[in-house]
Motif scaffolding. Structure first.
Motif, PDB file in Angstrom:
ATOM      1  N   GLU A 128     122.973  84.814  68.680  1.00  0.00           N
ATOM      2  CA  GLU A 128     121.974  84.160  68.273  1.00  0.00           C
ATOM      3  C   GLU A 128     121.341  83.109  68.734  1.00  0.00           C
ATOM      4  O   GLU A 128     120.516  82.709  68.720  1.00  0.00           O
ATOM      5  N   GLU A 129     121.800  82.050  68.302  1.00  0.00           N
ATOM      6  CA  GLU A 129     121.250  80.528  69.103  1.00  0.00           C
ATOM      7  C   GLU A 129     120.508  80.625  70.273  1.00  0.00           C
ATOM      8  O   GLU A 129     119.568  80.090  69.871  1.00  0.00           O
ATOM      9  N   ARG A 131     118.556  83.582  71.434  1.00  0.00           N
ATOM     10  CA  ARG A 131     118.155  84.332  71.250  1.00  0.00           C
ATOM     11  C   ARG A 131     117.056  83.415  70.605  1.00  0.00           C
ATOM     12  O   ARG A 131     115.460  83.662  70.286  1.00  0.00           O
ATOM     13  N   GLY A 132     117.396  82.953  69.498  1.00  0.00           N
ATOM     14  CA  GLY A 132     115.974  82.002  68.284  1.00  0.00           C
ATOM     15  C   GLY A 132     116.160  82.773  66.711  1.00  0.00           C
ATOM     16  O   GLY A 132     115.762  82.997  66.256  1.00  0.00           O
TER      17      GLY A 132
END
Length: 229
Positions: A128-129, A131-132
């Motif tokens: 998630e970090e 991909r944003g």
């Protein structure tokens, strides 16, 4: 007399072999060919050696088979560190429609798969970090269902998050011998997959599944039912 392909000799009528031809391990070559044709999955060198006559040079036999099949409709390839026969890439258009269409992945699932492949072992929070955006449970579940992504272990950090990595099925599907064969930044640009001006310091990590990467994680037990975390 010039030495001829061992496989070509296998398909000729029986005759008294010359002294030079008698040195060719035809029995081992024929058996290796049959094992590869009959195997439901790629065979490693160790698996082949266990079935071939003692002292067989597996690498030499594979090289001979690869040379023989190179101009034919099927060829010998290395996938996930093992050997298998595959149809020639240039014949793909003629073979379309013979097999069921694979399930198409969403953009989110493709992005997640790419991150897992290049950054493994990686946790959901790290995905998630990178991909944003938040990663839906459905994307990871779909990748686990396809067999291209697996639960690797649990990170030795607070919360013990699950780590993800790719599988031999992923390498087989994309025709890779190892994750290190994934394209780098220059290759991705050449394929048109990365366009426009890139941010300063942007880089594509060198993918690896080296055992040393497992030093900060504990393997999951076979019956671990924790699921994605």
């Amino acid at each position: 007399m010039a030495r001829r392909s061992a496989v070509a000799l296998l398909h000729e009528p029986s005759r008294e072999p010359s002294r030079d031809e008698a040195e060719i391990p035809s029995a081992a070559l024929r058996l290796a060919e049959a094992l590869l044709f009959g195997a439901p999955a790629p065979l490693s060198a160790a698996a082949l050696a266990a079935r071939l006559p003692p002292g067989s040079d597996v690498e030499a036999l594979m090289a001979e088979l690869a040379r023989f099949y190179a101009p034919r409709g099927i060829g010998l390839v290395r996938v996930a560190g093992a050997y298998a026969f595959r149809t020639a890439p240039d014949l793909a258009p003629a073979l379309r429609g013979e097999a069921p269409e694979p399930r198409k992945l969403s953009r989110a699932a493709l992005e997640t798969l790419a991150i897992v492949a290049y950054h493994q072992p990686v946790t959901r929070a790290e995905i998630e970090e990178i991909r944003g955006v938040s990663t839906s449970k459905g994307s990871l579940d779909l990748l686990l269902e396809t067999g291209w992504v697996r639960l690797r272990g649990r990170r030795r950090t607070p919360g013990r998050p699950v780590t993800y990595g790719t599988t031999p099925a992923f390498l087989d599907h994309f025709g890779l011998d190892a994750v290190a064969d994934l394209p780098g930044l220059d290759e991705l640009k050449g394929l048109g997959l990365i366009e426009g001006r890139l941010p300063a310091g942007f880089r594509v990590p060198q993918p690896s599944d080296d055992p040393a990467l497992r030093a900060d994680e504990d393997p999951l037990p076979e019956a671990d039912d924790a699921g994605p975390a």
